[in-house]
Design a protein around this motif. Structure first.
Motif, short mmCIF file in Angstrom:
data_model
loop_
_atom_site.label_atom_id
_atom_site.label_comp_id
_atom_site.label_asym_id
_atom_site.label_seq_id
_atom_site.Cartn_x
_atom_site.Cartn_y
_atom_site.Cartn_z
N LYS A 42 -9.68 43.07 -10.49
CA LYS A 42 -8.81 42.01 -9.96
C LYS A 42 -9.57 40.69 -9.86
O LYS A 42 -9.00 39.62 -10.08
CB LYS A 42 -8.27 42.43 -8.59
CG LYS A 42 -7.34 43.64 -8.65
CD LYS A 42 -6.71 43.94 -7.31
CE LYS A 42 -5.88 45.22 -7.36
NZ LYS A 42 -4.81 45.18 -8.37
N GLU A 45 -9.62 38.75 -13.12
CA GLU A 45 -8.43 37.94 -13.37
C GLU A 45 -8.57 36.57 -12.71
O GLU A 45 -8.13 35.56 -13.25
CB GLU A 45 -7.19 38.67 -12.85
CG GLU A 45 -6.91 39.98 -13.59
CD GLU A 45 -5.62 40.65 -13.14
OE1 GLU A 45 -4.84 40.00 -12.41
OE2 GLU A 45 -5.38 41.81 -13.53
N ILE A 56 -3.76 36.07 -18.49
CA ILE A 56 -4.16 37.47 -18.44
C ILE A 56 -3.39 38.30 -19.47
O ILE A 56 -3.95 39.20 -20.11
CB ILE A 56 -3.96 38.04 -17.03
CG1 ILE A 56 -4.89 37.33 -16.05
CG2 ILE A 56 -4.23 39.54 -17.01
CD1 ILE A 56 -6.36 37.41 -16.41
N ARG A 60 -4.95 40.85 -22.34
CA ARG A 60 -4.54 42.25 -22.48
C ARG A 60 -4.04 42.55 -23.89
O ARG A 60 -4.25 43.64 -24.42
CB ARG A 60 -3.46 42.59 -21.45
CG ARG A 60 -3.95 42.54 -20.01
CD ARG A 60 -2.91 43.10 -19.05
NE ARG A 60 -3.32 42.98 -17.67
CZ ARG A 60 -4.19 43.78 -17.06
NH1 ARG A 60 -4.75 44.77 -17.73
NH2 ARG A 60 -4.51 43.59 -15.79
#
Length: 206
Positions: A42, A45, A56, A60
């Motif tokens: 986390k 990010e 983000i 991904r």
């Protein structure tokens, strides 16, 4: 009849500075035809927001599979899921310490623990300086367990012209540890230009 599993690599991105290393690894591995499994903390990010303009979702999409950090039932949490190993790029001190202790609280550190127990290759691009004795002892413990500690140190002999060149050379050398050649590393002894000192360095040499 058993068939060989595809070449798979786990890429972990923790919250340390230098998330661009993880991004470039994903890009180069995709180009090399390696199946990538991404897991981000986390705090990673948050670091993306500070250090890059990437969303983000864009990060991904660079991976073949993106796993949620709290999905402890994910495929990469099991040793029966075969991979070539894992690179944590960058690796924070917290993630490093969890991996060393074996007390893992996220999928990132669990996946790294699995790689170690299965005797696969684990490379940690540890990003911190200066290092105190506790950091160094933890790195020693991990090295004794079989992990490779590979801080992202720039190689100036490659004569980088910009930050991208430095990142490219560093991740290329990390991929060398998995025998994955991607053609971005300027190699000493193979590139004659590297043996000649640049004029700017000659001027300041004593």
């Amino acid at each position: 009849m058993q068939h060989a599993a595809p070449t798979r690599m786990i890429i972990g991105i923790s919250g340390a500075s230098g998330v661009t290393y993880g991004v470039r690894l994903l890009q180069l591995l995709r180009n090399a035809g390696v199946e990538t499994h991404l897991v981000m903390s986390k705090t990673a990010e948050q670091t993306f927001a500070y250090e890059t303009d990437l969303k983000i979702a864009e990060v991904r999409e660079l991976a073949n599979v993106s796993h949620a950090i709290d999905d402890m039932a994910s495929a990469i949490s099991s040793g029966s899921f075969r991979t070539a190993g894992m690179i944590v790029a960058p690796c924070s001190m917290r993630s490093m310490s969890e991996i060393a202790s074996g007390v893992t609280t996220t999928l990132l550190t669990r996946a790294a623990d699995v790689v170690l127990k299965e005797r696969r290759r684990l490379v940690l691009m540890v990003r911190e300086t200066p290092l105190h004795t506790g950091h160094l002892r933890t790195m020693t413990a991990l090295s004794e367990m079989g992990a490779i500690i590979a801080p992202p140190v720039p190689a100036f002999y490659a004569k980088p012209e910009n930050l991208e060149d430095m990142v490219e050379h560093t991740v290329g050398r990390v991929l060398d540890l998995f025998d994955i050649g991607i053609g971005v590393v300027r190699r000493w002894g193979e590139d004659e230009a590297l043996k000649r000192r640049s004029p700017s360095l000659r001027k300041i040499a004593p």
